[in-house]
Every structure is written in structure tokens, then in C-alpha cells.
Write a protein that holds these residues in place. Structure first.
Motif, PDB file in Angstrom:
ATOM      1  N   MET A  56      11.597  10.972  16.063  1.00 17.40           N
ATOM      2  CA  MET A  56      12.190  10.821  14.667  1.00 17.40           C
ATOM      3  C   MET A  56      12.432   9.441  14.070  1.00 17.40           C
ATOM      4  N   SER A  57      12.357   8.400  14.832  1.00 12.02           N
ATOM      5  CA  SER A  57      12.474   7.029  14.011  1.00 12.02           C
ATOM      6  C   SER A  57      11.235   7.009  13.065  1.00 12.02           C
ATOM      7  N   GLU A  58      10.136   7.421  13.350  1.00 14.83           N
ATOM      8  CA  GLU A  58       8.932   7.245  12.315  1.00 14.83           C
ATOM      9  C   GLU A  58       9.143   7.941  11.047  1.00 14.83           C
ATOM     10  N   LYS A  59       9.984   9.228  11.346  1.00 16.13           N
ATOM     11  CA  LYS A  59      10.300  10.069  10.185  1.00 16.13           C
ATOM     12  C   LYS A  59      11.398   9.527   9.281  1.00 16.13           C
ATOM     13  N   LYS A  60      12.030   9.058   9.975  1.00 22.04           N
ATOM     14  CA  LYS A  60      13.445   8.248   9.458  1.00 22.04           C
ATOM     15  C   LYS A  60      12.941   7.005   8.682  1.00 22.04           C
ATOM     16  N   GLY A  61      11.708   6.197   9.268  1.00 18.40           N
ATOM     17  CA  GLY A  61      11.278   5.172   8.723  1.00 18.40           C
ATOM     18  C   GLY A  61      10.523   5.535   7.309  1.00 18.40           C
ATOM     19  N   PHE A  62       9.894   6.859   7.506  1.00 22.64           N
ATOM     20  CA  PHE A  62       9.084   7.076   6.419  1.00 22.64           C
ATOM     21  C   PHE A  62       9.963   7.406   5.029  1.00 22.64           C
ATOM     22  N   PHE A  63      11.224   8.080   5.509  1.00 23.91           N
ATOM     23  CA  PHE A  63      12.015   8.718   4.472  1.00 23.91           C
ATOM     24  C   PHE A  63      12.679   7.648   3.801  1.00 23.91           C
ATOM     25  N   SER A  64      12.866   6.308   4.562  1.00 23.88           N
ATOM     26  CA  SER A  64      13.603   5.294   3.780  1.00 23.88           C
ATOM     27  C   SER A  64      12.522   4.634   3.081  1.00 23.88           C
ATOM     28  N   ARG A  65      11.264   4.671   3.343  1.00 25.53           N
ATOM     29  CA  ARG A  65      10.074   4.286   2.724  1.00 25.53           C
ATOM     30  C   ARG A  65       9.852   4.966   1.240  1.00 25.53           C
ATOM     31  N   LEU A  66      10.118   6.282   1.458  1.00 27.39           N
ATOM     32  CA  LEU A  66       9.987   7.135   0.465  1.00 27.39           C
ATOM     33  C   LEU A  66      10.896   7.142  -0.805  1.00 27.39           C
ATOM     34  N   VAL A  67      12.350   6.910  -0.194  1.00 23.51           N
ATOM     35  CA  VAL A  67      13.380   6.540  -1.163  1.00 23.51           C
ATOM     36  C   VAL A  67      13.131   5.241  -1.992  1.00 23.51           C
ATOM     37  N   ALA A  68      12.714   4.085  -1.281  1.00 24.44           N
ATOM     38  CA  ALA A  68      12.294   3.019  -1.937  1.00 24.44           C
ATOM     39  C   ALA A  68      11.114   2.854  -2.799  1.00 24.44           C
ATOM     40  N   GLY A  69       9.949   3.793  -2.304  1.00 24.15           N
ATOM     41  CA  GLY A  69       8.777   4.273  -3.143  1.00 24.15           C
ATOM     42  C   GLY A  69       9.138   4.707  -4.444  1.00 24.15           C
ATOM     43  N   LEU A  70      10.189   5.759  -4.548  1.00 20.96           N
ATOM     44  CA  LEU A  70      10.354   6.636  -5.402  1.00 20.96           C
ATOM     45  C   LEU A  70      11.437   5.968  -6.514  1.00 20.96           C
ATOM     46  N   THR A  71      11.814   4.485  -6.360  1.00 22.18           N
ATOM     47  CA  THR A  71      12.592   3.938  -7.268  1.00 22.18           C
ATOM     48  C   THR A  71      12.409   4.123  -8.637  1.00 22.18           C
ATOM     49  N   LYS A  72      11.129   3.812  -8.955  1.00 17.92           N
ATOM     50  CA  LYS A  72      10.666   3.961 -10.365  1.00 17.92           C
ATOM     51  C   LYS A  72      10.882   5.195 -10.825  1.00 17.92           C
ATOM     52  N   THR A  73      10.271   6.262 -10.050  1.00 19.96           N
ATOM     53  CA  THR A  73      10.482   7.779 -10.434  1.00 19.96           C
ATOM     54  C   THR A  73      12.019   8.103 -10.839  1.00 19.96           C
ATOM     55  N   ARG A  74      12.656   7.652  -9.769  1.00 20.23           N
ATOM     56  CA  ARG A  74      14.057   8.037  -9.959  1.00 20.23           C
ATOM     57  C   ARG A  74      14.580   7.318 -11.183  1.00 20.23           C
ATOM     58  N   ASP A  75      14.477   5.995 -11.490  1.00 14.41           N
ATOM     59  CA  ASP A  75      14.858   5.465 -12.740  1.00 14.41           C
ATOM     60  C   ASP A  75      14.407   6.290 -13.976  1.00 14.41           C
ATOM     61  N   ASN A  76      12.943   6.941 -13.775  1.00 12.95           N
ATOM     62  CA  ASN A  76      12.446   7.574 -14.906  1.00 12.95           C
ATOM     63  C   ASN A  76      13.053   8.976 -14.868  1.00 12.95           C
ATOM     64  N   ILE A  77      13.537   9.568 -14.108  1.00 12.74           N
ATOM     65  CA  ILE A  77      14.131  11.121 -14.191  1.00 12.74           C
ATOM     66  C   ILE A  77      15.658  11.038 -13.791  1.00 12.74           C
ATOM     67  N   VAL A  78      16.292  10.638 -12.537  1.00  6.79           N
ATOM     68  CA  VAL A  78      17.291  11.049 -12.117  1.00  6.79           C
ATOM     69  C   VAL A  78      18.522  10.279 -13.169  1.00  6.79           C
ATOM     70  N   SER A  79      18.161   8.879 -13.679  1.00  5.06           N
ATOM     71  CA  SER A  79      19.179   8.338 -14.244  1.00  5.06           C
ATOM     72  C   SER A  79      19.359   9.230 -15.842  1.00  5.06           C
ATOM     73  N   GLY A  80      18.213   9.506 -16.315  1.00  2.76           N
ATOM     74  CA  GLY A  80      18.267  10.646 -17.253  1.00  2.76           C
ATOM     75  C   GLY A  80      19.133  11.933 -17.175  1.00  2.76           C
ATOM     76  N   ILE A  81      18.870  12.431 -16.303  1.00  2.00           N
ATOM     77  CA  ILE A  81      19.548  13.885 -15.774  1.00  2.00           C
ATOM     78  C   ILE A  81      21.177  13.373 -15.630  1.00  2.00           C
TER      79      ILE A  81
END
Length: 313
Positions: A1-26
Motif C-alpha cells: 500500500m505504501s508504494e500506492k500511497k507514494g504514487f498517489f501523492s506523486r500524482l497529486v503533485a504531478g497534476l498541480t499544473k493541470t489542476r491550476d488549469n482546470i480545477v481553479s476555473g471550475i
């Protein structure tokens, strides 16, 4: 699970620019509108399309949202957010049979233009399958690009799997023929085939893939067949164009999206699945073997909106 958890936090970090691009607008739409009307939907539509989700996926998401808003008698825009998140997830479900190639003797053809991370993906996939106790052979049938064989060999050594071929200028068909013989002789579980990544000369590519397919059908008919296209998420809509062009020359059964870390165009994951009807099966957010993971739509959308799922709590 720790690998999965680590991946999720990397994914959250990696998607920062996409999030700024989409989610802030939404969020701005949810907070900026006092009622749910046509203007509200139009504004949402614009943000989703600009966020690389694609026209088809956006229309499907909003159609579903309209239905849910009516059914649940939602009046406040702010109450729509979870409904929108659920609609996006609904667009991206991967069927349970998606990873059948892991369960039986199989050949996985990997296609994609040069520079998208195709060779690295094959190396990481080989490592993952080996960790699952599978016997893996890599076929270096991208004999067109000078360094492809060396790069693949390095990954094969790192993953501790056998590699056949990879010599520059060799006939890709003969490499696949030899690799098939080796896979049968060594009782391999999975044969991973790297193919030449040139799209500008589609006729040659078509002929080459056609030849490889004929050899596999004749020499290894018992193997389950999977064809993955590797796409670079940072190229956004261009990745969708490439996916379409490859699906013209090969029967694509899955997508691998690389370089999801640090791109503002992560929404393309939604568009590809919707436009092509082909699931995203793997997603890459970095250089190490653990940075390639099976794509989980719930996890992806949660990471995009930075919503903790029950597992992360």
C-alpha cells in the motif's frame, strides 16, 4: 500500500499544473454563479474543453451532470462539484478484463512515436511483470533508431529479463520471429515487443506492423495479444491525434500516458478514453520503475481535484 500511497501523492503533485488549469476555473464557476442555468453549463463546458478533456468527453460529462442535477433537485452551483467529479470518473472506467495479458501467455506490442518514453515504458513494464513473478522476454524490434537497442538492453539488465535483438538495421520481422521462438523455448509468460516509432511514414509503419502481426499469428497463435500505444501527456491534443493515427495502423487495446508529472494538459487522459473508446491502462509520473502504475480513474480524478479518497484517509 505504501508504494500506492507514494504514487498517489506523486500524482497529486504531478497534476498541480493541470489542476491550476482546470480545477481553479471550475471552482470559480461554482462560486461565481448563483444559479444553475445555461450560462453556468456553458462556462463549465469552456473550462473542460480548454483543459484538454476534449469535446466528446466534455459533452458526455455535462449531459450526465444535467441529468444528475435534475434527479437530485440540486439548486446551488456549489453542490454540483461532487456530481461533476463523479461524472468525470464515469467517463474513464477501465474494465476488469483490461489486464488480461498479465494472467495468460501473451504478446504485448508497444507502439508510439520516438521521444514519448516508449522504451522506458517497456523497461518499467518488464520490471513490474518480473516483480509479479512472471518470466518476461523483450524483443527489440525498433531497429530503425540507432540507440533504441542499447537503451532497451540497459532496461532489460536493470529489470533482470532476457532481451532478443535490438541491432540497428536488423529486420524487425526476424527479430520478432527469433523472440517468439525464444519465448516458446523458455516458456515465457509475456513477450514485450518494442516497435519502430515513425508516424510520418505511415505506409512503412503499417507494412512493418502488418508483418510483425502475421509472424505472431503464425508462430505464436496461442498467445493473447495486447497492443499499447505510448503517448506523451505534455503534448495534449497532439497525443490524441497520434493515438488516432496509430489506431489507423494497429488495433490499439490500451494507452500508456507518460510524463503526467508537470504537465498542464493532464485532462487529455479523459479525452483519449472518450474519443477513442480505448482505456488508459498505465500512467507515468517520473523516471523510476514505481512511477509507472496502472491507471485508476477514481484515483486520477481524486488527485486532479486533490480530493482524499477513503483509502488515503
Amino acid at each position: 500500500m505504501s508504494e500506492k500511497k507514494g504514487f498517489f501523492s506523486r500524482l497529486v503533485a504531478g497534476l498541480t499544473k493541470t489542476r491550476d488549469n482546470i480545477v481553479s476555473g471550475i471552482d470559480a464557476v461554482f462560486h461565481g454563479f448563483s444559479k444553475i442555468d445555461e450560462d453556468f453549463y456553458e462556462e463549465l463546458e469552456e473550462i473542460l474543453i480548454m483543459g484538454d478533456l476534449g469535446v466528446k468527453a466534455t459533452e458526455a460529462i455535462l449531459d450526465e451532470l444535467r441529468v444528475k442535477v435534475k434527479e437530485n433537485h440540486v439548486k446551488e452551483p456549489a453542490e454540483c462539484k461532487q456530481l461533476l467529479i463523479d461524472s468525470i470518473k464515469g467517463q474513464m472506467k477501465v474494465e476488469q478484463t483490461a489486464y488480461r495479458f498479465e494472467e495468460e501467455k501473451s504478446v504485448v506490442l508497444v507502439v508510439g512515436v520516438n521521444g514519448v518514453g516508449k522504451t522506458t515504458t517497456i523497461g518499467k513494464l518488464a520490471g513490474k511483470l518480473k516483480e509479479q513473478g512472471k518470466k518476461v522476454i523483450i524483443a527489440g524490434a525498433d531497429t530503425f533508431r540507432a540507440a533504441a537497442g542499447d537503451q532497451l538492453k540497459e532496461w532489460a539488465n536493470r529489470s533482470g529479463v532476457d532481451m532478443i535483438g535490438g541491432t540497428e538495421g536488423a529486420d524487425p520481422g526476424s527479430v520478432v520471429f527469433d523472440a517468439t521462438a525464444a519465448a516458446k523455448a523458455r516458456n515465457a509468460d509475456v513477450l514485450l515487443v518494442d516497435t519502430a516509432g515513425r508516424l510520418h511514414n505511415k505506409k512503412n509503419l503499417m507494412n512493418e506492423l502488418g508483418k510483425i502481426n502475421r509472424i505472431l499469428e503464425k508462430e505464436y497463435p496461442e498467445a493473447y495479444r495486447e497492443t499499447l500505444v505510448v503517448l506523451d501527456a505534455t503534448t495534449g491534443q497532439n497525443a490524441l491525434v497520434q493515438a488516432r493515427e496509430f489506431s489507423d495502423v494497429a488495433k490499439i487495446s490500451g494507452v500508456v500516458l507518460t510524463k503526467m508529472d508537470g504537465t498542464a494538459k493532464g485532462g487529455i487522459a479523459v479525452a483519449i478514453q472518450s474519443e477513442l473508446g480505448v482505456p488508459v491502462k498505465y500512467i507515468g509520473v517520473g523516471e523510476t520503475i514505481d512511477d509507472l502504475q496502472k491507471f485508476d480513474s477514481d484515483e486520477f480524478v481524486n488527485a486532479l481535484f486533490d480530493v482524499k479518497s477513503d483509502e488515503e484517509e
